[in-house]
Each structure stands twice: as structure tokens, then as C-alpha cells.
Write a protein that holds these residues in place. Structure first.
Motif, short mmCIF file in Angstrom:
data_model
loop_
_atom_site.label_atom_id
_atom_site.label_comp_id
_atom_site.label_asym_id
_atom_site.label_seq_id
_atom_site.Cartn_x
_atom_site.Cartn_y
_atom_site.Cartn_z
N THR A 153 0.82 -1.21 0.00
CA THR A 153 0.00 0.00 0.00
C THR A 153 0.85 1.26 0.00
O THR A 153 0.62 2.19 -0.78
CB THR A 153 -0.92 0.00 1.23
OG1 THR A 153 -1.74 -1.17 1.20
CG2 THR A 153 -1.80 1.24 1.26
N ARG A 205 1.48 3.91 -3.14
CA ARG A 205 1.03 5.28 -2.95
C ARG A 205 2.09 6.27 -3.41
O ARG A 205 1.80 7.32 -3.97
CB ARG A 205 0.68 5.51 -1.48
CG ARG A 205 -0.01 6.84 -1.21
CD ARG A 205 -0.43 6.93 0.24
NE ARG A 205 -1.47 5.96 0.54
CZ ARG A 205 -1.66 5.39 1.73
NH1 ARG A 205 -0.85 5.67 2.73
NH2 ARG A 205 -2.64 4.54 1.90
N ASN A 207 0.03 6.04 -7.23
CA ASN A 207 -1.04 6.99 -6.89
C ASN A 207 -0.51 8.41 -6.75
O ASN A 207 -1.25 9.37 -6.93
CB ASN A 207 -1.72 6.58 -5.58
CG ASN A 207 -2.44 5.25 -5.71
OD1 ASN A 207 -2.79 4.83 -6.80
ND2 ASN A 207 -2.63 4.57 -4.60
N ARG A 263 0.23 10.13 -4.15
CA ARG A 263 -0.57 10.88 -3.19
C ARG A 263 0.21 11.24 -1.94
O ARG A 263 -0.37 11.72 -0.97
CB ARG A 263 -1.80 10.04 -2.81
CG ARG A 263 -2.84 9.95 -3.91
CD ARG A 263 -3.88 8.89 -3.59
NE ARG A 263 -4.36 9.00 -2.22
CZ ARG A 263 -4.79 7.96 -1.52
NH1 ARG A 263 -4.77 6.75 -2.04
NH2 ARG A 263 -5.23 8.13 -0.28
N THR A 264 1.49 10.94 -1.91
CA THR A 264 2.25 11.28 -0.71
C THR A 264 2.82 12.69 -0.81
O THR A 264 3.00 13.24 -1.90
CB THR A 264 3.43 10.29 -0.52
OG1 THR A 264 4.31 10.39 -1.65
CG2 THR A 264 2.92 8.86 -0.40
#
Length: 237
Positions: free
Chosen positions: A70, A74, A78, A80-81
Motif C-alpha cells: 500500500t 502510494r 497513486n 498521493r504522498t
């Protein structure tokens, strides 16, 4: 693979698909841990991870207690950090990943104090090793690992590349890497100019600038250095 119409089919660019495929392959790799259990390496809940660039330079270290799969996804897919959003970490730079799973905490709650202290200690250890092994004695983390006095021995780790040969050909060219590094530095400098930031971001900017200079100087010298610079022609006389 059949021809696909990019205007009518919703699919990502080649390099994005390639990253997702190779990252999934890495995270699904079987890993036999110290307890004798074998599971996909991305399925360990607790652990530390490190990213390495195309020169084998360590560039980022992190920890998770929600699952390696996960947290790493990320960062790299994604995006998204904070590290990616602030242009601290560029997913295009990541060539290899190394993970240090902690199987003894697989069923432990995320709030468990002893487990969290162990995880913090492992992150401090991996970070120190990464900095010691770096050409620049620095990595790109905006913040230092959590403070603490606990010490741990490093558990068995797993390392692998997440870049295919085709993408390697595209991204490993030194001029591409120099251009990409300059782009990321520009984005990071803009973030710094527009916000009130802590010293960690400025440290990242300095480290990235050193890395850019190192790449540019290496490329310049490899192509002849001063001897490659042409003199002015007679037409300028």
C-alpha cells in the motif's frame, strides 16, 4: 498486443503501464522470512523500504505499518504522498526498491508501542546505511527518522528492479536524466518560493542541486570536457 486507439480507449501511457506491471511483479515476489513463512513481499504489514536510482544511489527511505504494498504504491503510482506532491521524490528516478519486512509484527495492531519503536529503530538504521553509502552523504527525505534510543539488527531484505529493459533504454540516457533532474529541481524551488517551508525542503533542494551538478559534470567530462569546446570562428573576427 492489438492496436489501441488512444483517443477512444482509456489506458495510461506505456511508461505508466510498465511501472505498474513491474511494481506489481516486485510486490508479488515470494519472500521467505525469518519465521519460515513465505508470502508476497508486498503483503507484510510492517517494514522499511528504500528507493534507489539508476546509479544505485539511495534516494529515499520510508516505513509503514499499513502494508508495504500500500505504502510503496502510494508513492510510485497513486502519487498521493507529500514527498511526490512537493517534488521531493520523483517516481521516474526509482530504478530499484529494497524492503526490510518485519514478520514478527504481522498480526500486531498499528498502535502497539513496542512494534512502533522497533520500526522507528529500523528506519534509523536503514537511513544511516543509505547516507553512508551515498556519493553525496545525503538522501532526499524531507524529514529525519523518528528519534529514539532503541537499536535493532537488520532483518533479511529483498531487493529488485521495477524498470523494464525498454524503459531503462529511455530513461537511463544521461541527457534525459539531467533534463528530468533539472525539471524536478525547478518544481521544488517553486514550491519553496510559494510557501513557508522548513529546513528539510531546502536540504532536499541542495542535495538535488549537487546530484544535478554531478550528473552534468560526469556527462561533460565523458564527452571530452574542455577539449570538446569549440573556439570561436573567423566569422566573428
Amino acid at each position: 498486443m492489438p492496436n489501441r486507439d488512444p483517443d477512444s480507449v482509456n489506458f495510461p501511457p506505456f511508461e505508466t503501464e510498465d511501472l505498474r506491471d513491474n511494481l506489481a511483479r516486485f510486490l508479488n515476489s515470494p519472500f521467505e522470512d525469518s519465521t519460515g513463512t513465505t508470502r508476497p513481499v508486498g503483503n507484510y504489514r510492517w517494514g522499511v523500504y528504500a528507493f534507489f536510482d539508476y546509479d544505485g544511489e539511495p534516494i529515499y527511505v520510508g516505513q509503514t505499518n499499513e502494508k508495504l504494498r500500500t505504502r510503496i504504491r502510494r508513492h510510485l503510482t497513486n502519487q498521493r504522498t507529500d514527498a511526490v506532491a512537493m517534488s521531493v521524490l520523483d517516481p521516474f528516478e526509482v530504478f530499484e526498491i529494497e524492503v526490510w519486512p518485519l514478520p514478527e509484527f504481522q498480526e500486531v495492531a498499528r498502535a502497539d508501542l513496542a512494534a512502533r519503536q522497533h520500526l522507528d529503530a529500523l528506519e534509523r538504521l536503514v537511513t544511516a546505511q543509505a547516507i553512508e553509502g551515498s556519493e553525496f552523504r545525503a538522501i532526499l527525505n524531507e524529514k529525519d527518522p523518528p528519534l529514539g534510543t532503541a537499536t535493532v539488527a537488520p532483518p533479511p531484505s529483498f531487493r529488485g528492479r521495477i524498470v523494464s529493459d525498454r524503459v531503462f533504454e529511455l530513461r537511463s540516457h544521461p541527457d534525459f536524466r539531467i533534463a528530468r533532474r533539472a525539471l524536478i529541481i525547478s518544481r521544488l524551488a517553486q514550491v519553496i518560493s510559494e510557501r513557508k517551508v522548513q529546513g528539510g525542503l531546502r536540504r532536499v533542494l541542495l542535495t538535488q542541486a549537487k546530484r544535478l551538478q554531478w550528473l552534468a559534470e560526469r556527462r561533460y567530462e565523458a564527452l571530452g570536457g574542455a577539449a570538446s569546446v569549440e573556439p570561436e570562428g573567423d566569422e566573428d573576427a
